[in-house]
Motif scaffolding. Structure first.
Motif, PDB file in Angstrom:
ATOM      1  N   GLN A 156      35.297  11.806  30.776  1.00 14.26           N
ATOM      2  CA  GLN A 156      33.965  12.214  31.256  1.00 14.26           C
ATOM      3  C   GLN A 156      34.040  12.651  32.719  1.00 14.26           C
ATOM      4  O   GLN A 156      33.424  13.638  33.128  1.00 14.26           O
ATOM      5  CB  GLN A 156      32.993  11.046  31.110  1.00 14.26           C
ATOM      6  CG  GLN A 156      31.564  11.425  31.493  1.00 14.26           C
ATOM      7  CD  GLN A 156      30.623  10.249  31.485  1.00 14.26           C
ATOM      8  OE1 GLN A 156      30.853   9.263  30.806  1.00 14.26           O
ATOM      9  NE2 GLN A 156      29.566  10.339  32.245  1.00 14.26           N
ATOM     10  N   LEU A 193      35.448  16.137  32.926  1.00 15.12           N
ATOM     11  CA  LEU A 193      34.437  17.153  32.585  1.00 15.12           C
ATOM     12  C   LEU A 193      33.423  17.316  33.714  1.00 15.12           C
ATOM     13  O   LEU A 193      33.064  18.434  34.097  1.00 15.12           O
ATOM     14  CB  LEU A 193      33.702  16.759  31.304  1.00 15.12           C
ATOM     15  CG  LEU A 193      34.495  16.849  30.001  1.00 15.12           C
ATOM     16  CD1 LEU A 193      33.691  16.261  28.863  1.00 15.12           C
ATOM     17  CD2 LEU A 193      34.860  18.283  29.686  1.00 15.12           C
ATOM     18  N   GLU A 194      32.996  16.183  34.256  1.00 15.63           N
ATOM     19  CA  GLU A 194      32.009  16.240  35.345  1.00 15.63           C
ATOM     20  C   GLU A 194      32.600  16.904  36.582  1.00 15.63           C
ATOM     21  O   GLU A 194      31.909  17.628  37.294  1.00 15.63           O
ATOM     22  CB  GLU A 194      31.519  14.834  35.685  1.00 15.63           C
ATOM     23  CG  GLU A 194      30.568  14.292  34.650  1.00 15.63           C
ATOM     24  CD  GLU A 194      30.039  12.926  34.996  1.00 15.63           C
ATOM     25  OE1 GLU A 194      30.262  12.469  36.121  1.00 15.63           O
ATOM     26  OE2 GLU A 194      29.429  12.301  34.121  1.00 15.63           O
ATOM     27  N   MET A 239      34.922  19.198  36.562  1.00 15.83           N
ATOM     28  CA  MET A 239      34.999  20.638  36.269  1.00 15.83           C
ATOM     29  C   MET A 239      33.656  21.307  36.525  1.00 15.83           C
ATOM     30  O   MET A 239      33.555  22.293  37.262  1.00 15.83           O
ATOM     31  CB  MET A 239      35.377  20.851  34.797  1.00 15.83           C
ATOM     32  CG  MET A 239      36.857  20.991  34.545  1.00 15.83           C
ATOM     33  SD  MET A 239      37.171  20.901  32.780  1.00 15.83           S
ATOM     34  CE  MET A 239      36.276  22.314  32.184  1.00 15.83           C
ATOM     35  N   VAL A 240      32.630  20.764  35.897  1.00 14.87           N
ATOM     36  CA  VAL A 240      31.292  21.357  36.035  1.00 14.87           C
ATOM     37  C   VAL A 240      30.816  21.232  37.486  1.00 14.87           C
ATOM     38  O   VAL A 240      30.293  22.190  38.070  1.00 14.87           O
ATOM     39  CB  VAL A 240      30.293  20.683  35.066  1.00 14.87           C
ATOM     40  CG1 VAL A 240      28.870  21.163  35.327  1.00 14.87           C
ATOM     41  CG2 VAL A 240      30.675  20.982  33.630  1.00 14.87           C
ATOM     42  N   GLY A 241      31.032  20.047  38.061  1.00 11.86           N
ATOM     43  CA  GLY A 241      30.599  19.796  39.439  1.00 11.86           C
ATOM     44  C   GLY A 241      31.286  20.714  40.437  1.00 11.86           C
ATOM     45  O   GLY A 241      30.668  21.174  41.391  1.00 11.86           O
ATOM     46  N   ASP A 266      29.708  24.158  40.079  1.00  7.22           N
ATOM     47  CA  ASP A 266      28.307  24.052  40.499  1.00  7.22           C
ATOM     48  C   ASP A 266      28.218  23.942  42.029  1.00  7.22           C
ATOM     49  O   ASP A 266      27.382  24.609  42.660  1.00  7.22           O
ATOM     50  CB  ASP A 266      27.682  22.821  39.827  1.00  7.22           C
ATOM     51  CG  ASP A 266      26.185  22.795  40.010  1.00  7.22           C
ATOM     52  OD1 ASP A 266      25.559  23.847  39.833  1.00  7.22           O
ATOM     53  OD2 ASP A 266      25.644  21.734  40.341  1.00  7.22           O
ATOM     54  N   ARG A 315      26.489  26.355  44.709  1.00 12.79           N
ATOM     55  CA  ARG A 315      25.464  25.830  45.622  1.00 12.79           C
ATOM     56  C   ARG A 315      25.815  26.080  47.078  1.00 12.79           C
ATOM     57  O   ARG A 315      24.967  26.467  47.871  1.00 12.79           O
ATOM     58  CB  ARG A 315      25.326  24.322  45.433  1.00 12.79           C
ATOM     59  CG  ARG A 315      24.389  23.912  44.352  1.00 12.79           C
ATOM     60  CD  ARG A 315      24.475  22.410  44.193  1.00 12.79           C
ATOM     61  NE  ARG A 315      24.104  22.001  42.864  1.00 12.79           N
ATOM     62  CZ  ARG A 315      22.885  21.666  42.519  1.00 12.79           C
ATOM     63  NH1 ARG A 315      21.932  21.687  43.420  1.00 12.79           N
ATOM     64  NH2 ARG A 315      22.609  21.296  41.297  1.00 12.79           N
ATOM     65  N   LYS A 373      21.635  29.061  40.119  1.00 15.95           N
ATOM     66  CA  LYS A 373      21.626  28.520  38.760  1.00 15.95           C
ATOM     67  C   LYS A 373      22.499  29.380  37.821  1.00 15.95           C
ATOM     68  O   LYS A 373      23.383  28.871  37.142  1.00 15.95           O
ATOM     69  CB  LYS A 373      20.182  28.469  38.250  1.00 15.95           C
ATOM     70  CG  LYS A 373      19.973  27.414  37.202  1.00 15.95           C
ATOM     71  CD  LYS A 373      18.519  27.307  36.834  1.00 15.95           C
ATOM     72  CE  LYS A 373      18.353  26.393  35.632  1.00 15.95           C
ATOM     73  NZ  LYS A 373      16.998  26.382  35.130  1.00 15.95           N
ATOM     74  N   GLY A 410      26.244  29.523  39.004  1.00 15.07           N
ATOM     75  CA  GLY A 410      27.038  28.347  38.618  1.00 15.07           C
ATOM     76  C   GLY A 410      27.579  28.489  37.208  1.00 15.07           C
ATOM     77  O   GLY A 410      28.767  28.253  36.951  1.00 15.07           O
ATOM     78  N   ALA A 411      26.711  28.916  36.292  1.00 14.23           N
ATOM     79  CA  ALA A 411      27.138  29.084  34.891  1.00 14.23           C
ATOM     80  C   ALA A 411      28.189  30.191  34.779  1.00 14.23           C
ATOM     81  O   ALA A 411      29.174  30.058  34.047  1.00 14.23           O
ATOM     82  CB  ALA A 411      25.929  29.412  34.024  1.00 14.23           C
ATOM     83  N   PHE A 459      31.563  29.131  36.314  1.00 11.57           N
ATOM     84  CA  PHE A 459      32.179  28.126  35.433  1.00 11.57           C
ATOM     85  C   PHE A 459      32.890  28.820  34.271  1.00 11.57           C
ATOM     86  O   PHE A 459      34.058  28.526  33.981  1.00 11.57           O
ATOM     87  CB  PHE A 459      31.102  27.171  34.907  1.00 11.57           C
ATOM     88  CG  PHE A 459      31.610  26.177  33.897  1.00 11.57           C
ATOM     89  CD1 PHE A 459      32.415  25.121  34.309  1.00 11.57           C
ATOM     90  CD2 PHE A 459      31.305  26.295  32.558  1.00 11.57           C
ATOM     91  CE1 PHE A 459      32.892  24.201  33.388  1.00 11.57           C
ATOM     92  CE2 PHE A 459      31.778  25.385  31.633  1.00 11.57           C
ATOM     93  CZ  PHE A 459      32.576  24.333  32.056  1.00 11.57           C
ATOM     94  N   ALA A 460      32.174  29.752  33.624  1.00  8.13           N
ATOM     95  CA  ALA A 460      32.778  30.458  32.476  1.00  8.13           C
ATOM     96  C   ALA A 460      33.983  31.276  32.936  1.00  8.13           C
ATOM     97  O   ALA A 460      35.045  31.241  32.285  1.00  8.13           O
ATOM     98  CB  ALA A 460      31.736  31.359  31.823  1.00  8.13           C
ATOM     99  N   VAL A 503      36.942  28.928  33.815  1.00 13.56           N
ATOM    100  CA  VAL A 503      37.594  28.368  32.612  1.00 13.56           C
ATOM    101  C   VAL A 503      38.409  29.452  31.908  1.00 13.56           C
ATOM    102  O   VAL A 503      39.541  29.216  31.471  1.00 13.56           O
ATOM    103  CB  VAL A 503      36.519  27.767  31.662  1.00 13.56           C
ATOM    104  CG1 VAL A 503      37.114  27.438  30.305  1.00 13.56           C
ATOM    105  CG2 VAL A 503      35.920  26.520  32.274  1.00 13.56           C
TER     106      VAL A 503
END
Lengths: 271, 149
Positions: A97, A100-101, A103-105, A108, A112, A120, A123-124, A127-128, A131
Motif C-alpha cells: 500500500q 502504491l501511495e 507512486m500516486v503521491g 500528485d 501540485r 487535478k 496529476g492524472a 501519473f499515466a 507509469v
C-alpha cells in the motif's frame, strides 16, 4: 554464512561463468546471422524491414505491439490491484500500500508543486505518462518475442524507442500544456504555450534519443555472443533501469513545469 | 510523401489511442481510488487534529472561567468575612445595649421592690406598734379594773 562456505560459493559461481564463457566462444562461430550489425542498428532506428502484423489489419512497428502489450499488462495489474488490494487499504499502510501511495503521491506532488493553480488533470496525466514510460522502458528487459511479417523472431523493444511513440507522447504532452494554458489564461495562455513551439520536438526527440541509445547498446551487446556474459547486467542497469527512471522523471517534470508556467493566472496591470 | 525517419501518422495515432486507453484506465483503476483514499485519510487525521485543538481550546477556556470564578470567590469570601464581622460587631453592640437596658430595668425594679418592702415593713411596724400599744392599753385598763374590784 562462514568464510569457507562463502569462498566455495564464489569459486563455484566463477567456474560456472567461465564454463559458459568458453562454451560461448566455442559455439559462437557456428551461429548463422540473418542480418549484419549495420542492418540491425539501422532497423532499430528506422524500422524499415521488421514489421509485425496488427491482427492482420496493418503492418506496424514492433514498438506498437510492445505498447499495446504494456497497456494490457499494466491495466490488468491495475484492475487486480483495484479489486483485491485497494478495498483492503488501512489507515496505517502496509508495504505494498505504501508503494502504491508513494507512486500516486509522487506524481500528485509533482503536479501540485509545479502547478499550484491547476493540477487535478495534470496529476492524472503525469501519473499515466510516468507509469507508461517507466514500465514501457523496463519492458524490453523481459525480451518478449514477436513474429515479423517475414516470419523471423524479434525481441519486442521498449515502446518509446520508436520515433512514432516518442512523437505521440511528446506532442500529447505539449497539447496537455496548451490545454492548461487555455484553461488558466485563455488566449494569453495559448500565446505563452506557442512561444515554446520547439517543446514537442525537444520532448519527443529527447525520449526517442534516450531510449533508442539504450536499445542500440543492448542490440550491439546481444549481437555478439561473446559480449553476452556479465556485460548485459551492467548494460541492462545503465541503459534500461536508469533510463526508465531518468526519462520518467524528466518528461513528467518538464510537462508539470511548463503546465504550471502557462496556467499560472496573470494579474492585470493597473494603468 | 515519404517522411524522414519513417515517421508514420497512422502509427502515431495508434500510439495516442493506446496511451488514451492506458491513461483512462489508470486514472479510474489506480490514481483516483488511491488518491481518494489518501485524501480521506488526510481528512480523518485533520479532523482528529481539529478535534484535539478544539478540546485543548475548550479546556483552556474552562480553566480561564474557573480562574475567574476562583478570583470572584476570593472576593466574595473577603466581602462576606467583612460583612460577618460587621454583623457580629453590630449584634454584640445590640446585645450589650439590651443587657444594659435589662440591667437598668432590673435595678429600677429592684429599687422599686425594695422601696415597697421598706414601706410595707414600716407600715407593718407601725401597725404592730399600734397593736402593741392597744394591747398594752387594754392590759393596763384591765389591770386597773381588777384592782378596783
Amino acid at each position: 554464512m562462514g568464510k569457507k562456505k562463502r569462498a566455495t560459493a564464489l569459486a563455484i559461481w566463477l567456474c560456472v561463468v567461465l564454463i559458459l564463457l568458453v562454451c560461448g566462444l566455442v559455439t559462437g562461430g557456428s551461429t548463422v546471422k540473418h542480418e549484419s550489425i549495420k542492418e540491425v542498428m539501422r532497423d532499430a532506428v528506422l524500422h524499415e524491414s521488421n514489421k509485425i502484423s496488427l491482427l492482420g489489419i496493418v503492418d506496424v512497428n514492433p514498438a506498437l505491439i510492445s505498447a499495446f502489450t504494456v497497456t494490457g499488462i499494466v491495466l490488468f495489474i491495475a484492475a487486480c490491484i483495484r479489486i483485491f488490494v485497494i478495498p483492503k487499504f488501512q489507515y496505517v499502510p502496509g508495504k505494498f500500500q505504501l508503494l502504491l501511495e508513494q507512486m500516486v503521491g509522487f506524481f500528485d506532488n509533482l503536479a501540485r508543486t509545479n502547478s499550484p493553480h491547476r493540477n487535478k488533470f495534470l496529476g492524472a496525466y503525469v501519473f499515466a505518462a510516468g507509469v507508461y514510460i517507466f514500465i514501457g522502458t523496463l519492458f524490453e528487459l523481459f525480451g518478449l518475442q514477436g513474429i515479423t511479417t517475414e516470419g523471423m523472431s524479434i525481441a519486442l523493444p521498449a515502446p518509446l524507442s520508436d520515433i512514432n511513440a516518442a512523437i505521440s507522447l511528446g506532442c500529447l504532452s505539449y497539447l496537455v500544456i496548451l490545454s492548461g494554458g487555455i484553461a488558466g489564461n485563455g488566449l494569453r495562455g495559448v500565446g505563452n504555450t506557442l512561444k515554446d513551439f520547439s517543446l514537442p520536438i525537444s520532448m519527443s526527440f529527447r525520449l526517442f534519443g534516450a531510449l533508442l541509445s539504450g536499445l542500440l547498446v543492448t542490440e550491439l551487446v546481444y549481437y555478439y555472443i561473446q559480449l553476452s556474459f556479465i556485460l548485459p547486467v551492467v548494460v541492462g542497469i545503465m541503459f534500461t533501469l536508469l533510463h526508465a527512471l531518468i526519462q520518467t522523471y524528466v518528461l513528467t517534470m518538464l510537462t508539470a513545469l511548463f503546465y504550471g508556467e502557462v496556467s499560472e493566472p496573470h494579474e492585470k496591470t493597473k494603468k | 510523401m515519404n517522411i524522414p525517419l519513417n515517421i508514420d501518422w497512422q502509427q502515431i495515432l495508434l500510439h495516442l489511442f493506446n496511451f488514451a486507453i492506458l491513461a483512462g484506465g489508470l486514472y479510474f483503476l489506480l490514481y483516483k481510488p488511491v488518491k481518494n483514499f489518501m485524501d480521506q485519510r488526510l481528512a480523518y487525521y485533520a479532523g482528529m487534529e481539529k478535534e484535539a485543538t478544539d478540546k485543548i481550546e475548550q479546556a483552556k477556556a474552562k480553566e480561564q472561567e474557573y480562574q475567574k470564578l476562583l478570583e470572584g470567590a476570593d472576593k466574595e469570601i473577603s466581602q462576606k468575612k467583612e460583612q460577618a464581622s460587621k454583623d457580629a460587631k453590630k449584634m454584640a453592640e445590640t446585645i450589650v445595649e439590651d443587657a444594659n437596658k435589662q440591667r437598668d430595668h432590673i435595678l429600677a425594679e429592684a429599687h422599686k421592690a425594695a422601696e415597697h418592702e421598706k414601706e410595707k415593713m414600716i407600715q407593718d411596724a407601725k401597725e404592730e406598734i399600734v397593736g402593741l400599744a392597744m394591747a398594752a392599753t387594754v392590759k393596763m385598763l384591765h389591770g386597773e379594773a381588777v384592782s378596783h374590784e
